[in-house]
Design a protein around this motif. Sequence first.
Motif, short mmCIF file in Angstrom:
data_model
loop_
_atom_site.label_atom_id
_atom_site.label_comp_id
_atom_site.label_asym_id
_atom_site.label_seq_id
_atom_site.Cartn_x
_atom_site.Cartn_y
_atom_site.Cartn_z
N GLY A 302 0.82 -1.20 0.01
CA GLY A 302 -0.09 -0.17 0.03
C GLY A 302 0.80 1.28 -0.12
N TRP A 303 0.17 2.40 0.37
CA TRP A 303 0.94 3.59 0.61
C TRP A 303 1.25 4.05 2.04
N SER A 304 1.97 4.72 2.26
CA SER A 304 2.28 5.29 3.37
C SER A 304 2.57 6.89 3.24
N VAL A 305 1.41 7.55 3.96
CA VAL A 305 1.43 9.10 3.99
C VAL A 305 1.76 9.75 5.47
N ALA A 306 2.82 10.78 5.12
CA ALA A 306 3.20 11.51 6.23
C ALA A 306 3.07 12.89 6.10
N MET A 307 2.04 13.60 7.13
CA MET A 307 1.47 14.85 6.90
C MET A 307 2.30 15.75 7.95
N ARG A 308 2.67 17.01 7.71
CA ARG A 308 3.08 17.80 8.70
C ARG A 308 2.56 19.16 8.39
N LEU A 309 2.28 19.69 9.32
CA LEU A 309 1.58 21.13 9.25
C LEU A 309 2.56 22.22 9.82
N LYS A 310 3.05 22.86 8.93
CA LYS A 310 4.07 23.84 9.49
C LYS A 310 3.58 25.34 9.29
N GLY A 311 4.07 26.03 10.39
CA GLY A 311 3.40 27.55 10.62
C GLY A 311 4.51 28.41 11.17
N ILE A 312 4.01 29.74 11.17
CA ILE A 312 4.94 30.55 11.63
C ILE A 312 4.52 30.93 13.07
N THR A 313 5.57 30.72 14.17
CA THR A 313 5.23 30.46 15.50
C THR A 313 5.49 32.04 15.79
N PRO A 314 4.88 32.19 17.34
CA PRO A 314 4.90 33.41 17.84
C PRO A 314 6.37 34.51 18.02
N ASN A 315 7.31 33.31 17.84
CA ASN A 315 9.00 34.01 17.81
C ASN A 315 9.39 34.21 16.59
N GLY A 316 8.57 33.87 15.36
CA GLY A 316 8.89 34.35 13.89
C GLY A 316 9.60 33.22 13.13
N GLN A 317 9.52 31.78 13.87
CA GLN A 317 10.16 30.80 13.01
C GLN A 317 9.18 30.02 12.53
N ILE A 318 9.62 29.19 11.53
CA ILE A 318 8.62 28.19 11.02
C ILE A 318 9.06 26.99 11.69
N ALA A 319 7.97 26.47 11.99
CA ALA A 319 7.77 24.99 12.92
C ALA A 319 7.04 24.28 12.51
N VAL A 320 7.12 23.10 13.09
CA VAL A 320 5.92 21.94 12.68
C VAL A 320 4.73 21.97 13.69
N LEU A 321 3.78 22.15 13.24
CA LEU A 321 2.55 22.41 14.42
C LEU A 321 1.75 21.08 14.76
N GLU A 322 1.93 20.32 13.71
CA GLU A 322 1.23 18.95 13.86
C GLU A 322 1.85 17.96 12.81
N GLU A 323 1.70 17.01 13.37
CA GLU A 323 1.99 15.54 12.69
C GLU A 323 1.11 14.57 12.65
N ASN A 324 1.14 13.78 11.46
CA ASN A 324 0.15 12.56 11.32
C ASN A 324 0.88 11.67 10.21
N CYS A 325 0.73 10.52 10.47
CA CYS A 325 0.95 9.39 9.63
C CYS A 325 0.02 8.33 9.41
#
Length: 337
Positions: A302-325
């Motif tokens: 089958g397929w394996s899917v890895a999802m990462r939600l990335k966004g700008i945090t209060p300190n102004g950096q790009i970070a992973v906000l959520e992960e799911n596989c």
Amino acid sequence: LSERPVRPFMSVAAGIIDIAPMAQQTNISGSQGMRLVHLTDPHLTSLANQSLIGLRGKRRLGYLSWKRKRRWVHRADLLEQITEAVHAESATQILLSGDLAQIGLAEEISAAGTWLERLGSPQQVVLVPGNHDFYRADSWAAICDRWGPYLGAGQEASEMSPADLFPRLRQLEKDGVEAAVLGLCSAYPAPLLMADGRLGVDQLTQLDDRMRQAQGFRCEILHHPPLPGMSAWRKALRDAGDLARVLERHQPELVLHGHVHRNRTGPVSGGTRIFATASASSSRPDAPASYRVFDISGDPNGWSVAMRLKGITPNGQIAVLEENCWRVPLKQMASGI
């Protein structure tokens, strides 16, 4: 990358079928498999040089909304940071679900076209319009003129209606993983005080055909939330019930949308997972400027899917906000081919 011959863009009775050139699909990050990146609702254009004088009807209200609120929420510096981060992902395909503009003026659509070209080529980006793009009836000609290649059409785009261009099917292949991206246009020039969407009978009928033609991992993208009850009535997809029945019949692996300016995970029905992504220019602490990355790999089971939600945090950096596989098992995988 596959050496399978590439067909050029070609018009069909309703919608576009194309296969992205393999040279544009190289994931230089070195990861194996397919990488899709979703971003939406950048609302990147400014109305600073526009005045209320000369605007009529719905555009007057849209301008006042921008003047009072939206210009403070959607920030160009945040969109620039997200754009640079998306470039660094080296995606196989970038999926953009509309609302580049505010009130669908030709000047806005032209300016948004410049950003589109920076984001990626028409072979790298699949675009579907949002309600703020197709804001009034006269917006469509400007969209076709400036964004035509990103909608899957060439020079003839100005002579086409949304029903001619959508649903659109793009086939992709990378590292032995085959995927199909199906673009739907839910935008239309909605009445005063409305921000709803609709697909129409022709597009829904053709979607059944496109789903049968789609090969591999199937991802649908549209602007409005796809199911009933996912948005307030004033902003809802009018024929969401009809779309829900198509999704139930074919159970695509992934549905991506915008419009709600929130990071949300929709209901999982059968094998279909639904995701909304917050505005790519949002300054809201509860819905920061974001994008999603989907890494898809395949094996005999089958397929394996890895999802990462990335966004700008209060300190102004790009970070992973959520992960799911998750896994798409062979039985479901086979039903989608």
